[in-house]
Design an enzyme around this catalytic site. Structure first.
Site, mmCIF file in Angstrom:
data_model
loop_
_atom_site.group_PDB
_atom_site.id
_atom_site.type_symbol
_atom_site.label_atom_id
_atom_site.label_comp_id
_atom_site.label_asym_id
_atom_site.label_seq_id
_atom_site.Cartn_x
_atom_site.Cartn_y
_atom_site.Cartn_z
ATOM 1 N N ILE A 1 8.879 0.569 6.894
ATOM 2 C CA ILE A 1 8.464 -0.700 7.314
ATOM 3 C C ILE A 1 7.058 -1.195 6.616
ATOM 4 C CG2 ILE A 1 10.022 -0.340 9.253
ATOM 5 C CD1 ILE A 1 7.356 0.352 10.654
ATOM 6 N N GLY B 1 0.768 0.589 2.473
ATOM 7 C CA GLY B 1 -0.471 -0.062 2.382
ATOM 8 C C GLY B 1 -1.167 0.888 1.177
ATOM 9 N N GLY B 2 -2.579 0.645 1.366
ATOM 10 C CA GLY B 2 -3.237 1.313 0.425
ATOM 11 C C GLY B 2 -3.549 2.875 0.537
ATOM 12 N N SER B 3 -3.154 3.231 1.786
ATOM 13 C CA SER B 3 -3.376 4.943 1.965
ATOM 14 C C SER B 3 -2.106 5.358 1.935
ATOM 15 C CB SER B 3 -4.022 4.953 3.438
ATOM 16 O OG SER B 3 -3.294 4.363 4.313
ATOM 17 N N GLY B 4 -1.078 4.662 2.204
ATOM 18 C CA GLY B 4 0.340 5.519 2.183
ATOM 19 C C GLY B 4 1.475 4.550 2.749
ATOM 20 N N VAL C 1 4.372 3.466 5.822
ATOM 21 C CA VAL C 1 4.990 3.635 7.053
ATOM 22 C C VAL C 1 6.354 3.597 7.422
ATOM 23 C CG1 VAL C 1 4.344 2.735 9.274
ATOM 24 C CG2 VAL C 1 2.472 2.585 7.763
ATOM 25 N N ASP D 1 -12.958 -2.062 10.001
ATOM 26 C CA ASP D 1 -11.778 -2.917 9.690
ATOM 27 C C ASP D 1 -11.017 -3.436 10.525
ATOM 28 O OD1 ASP D 1 -10.471 -3.709 7.228
ATOM 29 O OD2 ASP D 1 -9.221 -1.817 6.994
#
Length: 989
Positions: free
Chosen positions: A695, A698-701, A703, A816
């Site tokens: 779904i 993002g920058g970190s992984g 989802v 953030d």
């Protein structure tokens, strides 16, 4: 005679020799006293978590060898204490001043806090230098007693002092440097500061002073060299008395609300080298007396209301930088400017200049930054702009330039930024200009250029944006264009380009926008486009493309604009396209056939599908109904069902065996941590990590949405591999460390975490309605149209942040805050999420102290104080939340092209508020209704509420952190809007 002389000198030396033991004893006593004071103050008033003062120990008899201590090289008495950047904390250590020989006390860039009283300051009357800058001191500034007659430097900058500047600050007879900038001083600037006759540096900028004029008395500081007063709420005119500042080298009054003419007396600043007057309301013509400033090198009066022509005497100065953009200046640019041998930066954009530019411009100086856009210039571009091979930026757009681009520009290897769109230029672009290795932006739109794109374009490896639309370029795209690996935006639309698209373009992984509409491209659309992971916009309309639409387009994760209309495409519409979250979708005017996929089979998409006569639909008119399929024999059905069942059983057995294998392996190397009681295990979670459940990326992984056997749905964040993204470990630890220990209805729940050798997994409660950002700006933009729901979201999110700031020990700063990090459940109850950048605050020192090595946060939400401080405070979250409030009211993103150039949502709203205030209609808030989200249909009462929330957002985004309310106060104001008044809003240009 000689013997008598020796006796005479012996008589003189004898008393001195007899005094040596006394002097030695006195020095020892003085040193002992200083040592005791230093150690006593260290124990009582200094907190040293990093043990920088570890060598301050009694066993070392002389403190002259201690870190931070300086002694007189002859008397060995302590004369200076400099503890800057030692990460110390505590209250003001006034005991240091009991050292009778101390001349300098510097405590800069630490974490000292609390107020400073006059009594604290009294022992320091012998000091020459007192520097306590960049700490956390607060309260009012202390009064100084008259005996502070030796003080040369007083630096209280970058603290939290408030109130008025005390009268005693005008009574320092020898003071040379006064620094009070970046505090919360909110009185007016007093005239008595003009009594500081020895002052050389006057730096009190970046304070929220009450609106006030510049005192005439400040013109008495005739020895002043640096007058630095930007962002200080100055109003009124620049006094004529400022012409008396004959020693001045720098005059900075930028970012205020000064008005009227620049005084003629400014010609008296015979030593001045820099004058900064930008972003005020100054009007009238530039004074002729500016031409007398022979030492002037930098002059910036941009963003004012200046009129008239450029004085030739002024343009004849040897200026290094000239900024006059965003005014109403007119006439031609005098030829004399081309003879300037020092000119590096010339900014004349957004005026009413006309005529031709001086033809020798750039020939005699190292011109680097050249911007004359937004004027009425005609004729050819000067051919010597890059004569010295230093030109970096060339902005000439929105003029009436004609003729060809000089071949010399093609040899300008220093160019990084070229914008020459919206002119009447023609001919071919010099081949060299296509292939400059440092070029990042190349914008030629809306001219009459022609010719082909050369193969040497591959040398422009730094290029990120290629914008050449609406010209007459022709020929094929060269294969070498695929070498532009950093290209993110390519707009080649409305030209005469032809041929097939090079298949290698699918390897340009950073493409975010590809616009080729209205050309003569043919052949097939490249099919292997899976590497276009960042592509958001694809427009291939009005060309001659043939063949089928690639299925892979439907798997691009962020594609939201797809226009393939008016081509010769055939075959079926891929069902995968229905997976895209599209804001723009158009397949009209092709030869597509077959059944319209169910995702597009409604009237919303009718205009996007017309012109394909062979498409069919059971319900959508005017398409013909699809033919019914023939009845298949029962035998064939049974065979097919049997095969399907066999495949399902085989797949189930395979998945089960693999899960067990993985499970056995993981149990040996995984670390599981549960933060809530859960009824599922890691095996069930990992079985759900498939593309079908993806779904978000993002920058970190990535989802995933995981529907579990219990019927519960959870969100699973799988971070990128630690070896691939080392910062993933920091994100993981931050999320676990923050969310694992806190509980609040408006903070997303972390259910459990799982850490393996090269992976990290976080499992959260699932929020049905996704992020606030998606509901406001994405494909779900038609969902959250009820103002009451938006208002409820604002209160809930504020409560979550207030909990982090005020109820957690130590406090937590999110760092953030943005609409994409506010998630909504099925009842639209908000939860603050994504704590990968969160930091705890421990103001008393220790590991929690936070000085950021780089700016954290998201573009458009970052507080402005990052420009001059690196300390993390809760007020940066308050600023970001103010931006979210503006999004809720206006429906706009923080960065939007509709705001105008160099504007974000904060500047856009603030400018509207200022403009409305100036109308003087007594009800300025009502005129802000044009800012409200037009998709909503609020009542009159809703409008009133929205206006007050917009006012609160402006308070939260004040340029001065001290002016922003705490998050606890924000919650109170949201719940009791009667406390929010437009009259209390600090407005600035």
């Amino acid at each position: 005679m000689k013997h008598g002389g020796k006796c005479f000198f012996s008589v003189l030396l004898l008393p001195l020799l007899l005094m040596l033991p006394v002097i030695s004893i006195s020095l020892k006593q003085s040193m002992k006293q200083s040592t005791e004071i230093l150690l006593r103050t260290q124990r009582a008033q200094l907190e040293d978590p990093k043990t920088h003062l570890r060598d301050w120990i009694p066993s070392k008899h002389s403190p002259c060898d201690w870190v931070g201590i300086t002694c007189d090289y002859q008397t060995h008495e302590v004369i200076s204490i400099d503890l800057s950047e030692f990460e110390l904390s505590g209250t003001f250590p006034s005991s240091f001043c009991q050292i009778p020989t101390l001349q300098n006390l510097t405590l800069a860039d630490n974490y000292f806090h609390g107020g400073i009283s006059s009594n604290d300051m009294t022992p320091c009357f012998k000091l020459r230098h007192l520097n306590i800058s960049d700490n956390l001191f607060d309260g009012v500034l202390p009064e100084f007693e008259p005996q502070f007659g030796n003080l040369r430097l007083l630096d209280f900058s970058q603290n939290n002092f408030s109130g008025e500047i005390p009268r005693s600050f005008g009574r320092f007879p020898k003071l040379q440097v006064l620094r009070l900038f970046s505090n919360g001083l909110n009185g007016t600037i007093p005239g008595f500061l003009g009594d500081l006759s020895e002052l050389v540096a006057f730096e009190i900028a970046y304070n929220p002073f009450a609106p006030g004029s510049l005192p005439v008395e400040l013109g008495n500081m005739t020895k002043l060299e640096n007058f630095w007063l930007p962002v200080s709420n100055l109003v009124g005119v620049i006094p004529e008395s400022f012409g008396n500042l004959v020693a001045l080298r720098n005059l900075d009054l930028s970012d205020n609300d000064l008005e009227g003419r620049i005084p003629d007396s400014i010609g008296g600043l015979r030593s001045v080298e820099q004058i900064e007057l930008y972003n005020n309301w100054l009007s009238g013509e530039l004074p002729e007396s500016l031409g007398k400033l022979s030492n002037l090198r930098n002059f910036d009066a941009s963003q004012n209301n200046l009129t008239g022509k450029l004085p030739e005497s002024f343009l004849g100065l040897q200026l290094v930088s000239l900024g006059l953009n965003d005014n109403n200046l007119e006439g031609e640019v005098p030829e004399i400017i081309a003879s300037n041998t020092r000119l590096v930066q010339l900014k004349l954009f957004k005026n009413k200049f006309s005529g031709s530019l001086p033809k020798d411009l750039g020939r005699n100086s190292d011109l680097e930054d050249f911007d004359v856009s937004g004027n009425r210039f005609v004729g050819e571009l000067p051919s010597f702009l890059c004569y010295r091979k230093k030109l970096s930026k060339a902005n000439v757009f929105n003029n009436r330039f004609s003729g060809n681009v000089s071949a010399a520009l093609g040899d300008c290897s220093s160019l990084t930024y070229v914008r020459i769109f919206n002119n009447e230029l023609e001919g071919e672009i010099p081949v060299g200009l296509w292939s400059l290795s440092n070029l990042t932006l190349f914008e030629l739109r809306n001219n009459r250029f022609q010719g082909a794109i050369p193969s040497t374009i591959s040398n422009a490896r730094s290029l990120t944006q290629l914008l050449i639309s609406n010209n007459q370029f022709s020929g094929k795209l060269p294969l070498e264009i695929c070498g532009l690996v950093d290209l993110s935006v390519a707009d080649l639309s409305r030209n005469q380009l032809s041929g097939e698209l090079p298949a290698c373009m699918t390897g340009m992984k950073k493409l975010a926008k590809l616009d080729l509409q209205e050309n003569k491209f043919s052949g097939r659309i490249p099919s292997k486009v899976s590497s276009w992971r960042d592509l958001t916009e694809l427009n291939l309309s009005v060309n001659r493309f043939v063949g089928e639409i690639p299925n892979e387009l439907g798997r691009l994760p962020v594609l939201n604009y797809l226009d393939l209309s008016e081509n010769l495409l055939s075959g079926k519409i891929p069902t995968e396209l229905a997976n895209l979250k599209l804001n723009k979708f158009n397949l009209s005017g092709n030869n597509l056939a077959g059944r319209i996929p169910s995702g597009f089979d409604n009237n919303i998409y009718l205009s996007s599908l017309v012109g394909n006569p062979n498409l069919c639909s059971p319900d959508l008119k005017p398409f013909t109904p699809c033919p019914k399929t023939k009845t298949t024999s029962w035998f064939l059905i049974v065979v097919i069902l049997g095969l399907i069942a066999l495949l399902v059983l085989s797949f189930f057995w395979f998945c089960k065996s693999k899960t067990k294998t993985i499970g056995r392996k993981v149990k040996l190397s995984w670390k599981l941590t549960s933060f809530h009681r859960v009824s599922f295990n890691e095996e069930e979670i990992f079985a759900s990590l498939t593309d079908d459940n993806l779904i978000g990326v993002g920058g970190s992984g990535k989802v995933y949405r995981a529907k579990l056997k219990t019927g519960q749905t959870v969100a699973v964040k799988k971070l990128w591999g630690i070896s691939v993204k080392p910062e993933a470990e920091r994100v993981f630890q931050s999320e676990v460390g923050t969310l694992g220990s806190i509980r609040h209805i408006n903070i997303v729940k972390l259910l459990f975490s799982c850490a393996g050798d090269d992976f990290r997994v976080l499992v959260y409660e699932y929020m049905e309605n996704g992020s606030l950002g998606d509901l406001l700006h994405g494909e779900k933009g038609g969902v959250l149209l009820d103002w009451r729901k938006r208002f409820t979201v604002a209160i809930g999110a504020a409560q979550g942040l207030a909990y982090l700031h005020h109820d957690c020990t130590p406090p937590i700063v999110h760092r953030d805050v943005k609409s994409n990090n506010i998630l909504l459940d099925e009842e639209f109850c908000p939860c603050v999420s994504d704590f990968g950048l969160a930091k705890t605050l421990r103001r008393e020192g220790g590991e929690g102290d936070n000085i950021m090595s780089c700016v954290a946060g998201s573009y458009g939400y970052i507080a402005p104080e990052y420009a001059y401080t690196s300390k993390v405070t809760e007020k940066s979250d308050v600023y970001s939340f103010g931006v979210v409030l503006m999004e809720l009211v206006t429906g706009k993103r923080p960065i939007d092209s509709s705001f105008g150039e160099n504007k974000d949502i904060v500047k856009w709203v603030a400018d509207a508020a200022v403009a409305t205030q100036e109308n003087g209609d007594g009800d300025r808030s009502s005129s802000l209704r044009h800012l409200m989200d037009t998709r909503m249909k609020p009542s009159s009462a809703d409008y009133e509420e929205m206006e007050k929330i917009l006012n609160l957002a402006l308070l939260c985004t004040s340029a001065f952190p001290l002016n922003r309310p705490s998050m606890r106060r924000v919650v109170e104001l949201l719940k009791d809007q009667s406390a929010v008044s437009f009259s209390s809003m600090p407005l600035s240009k």
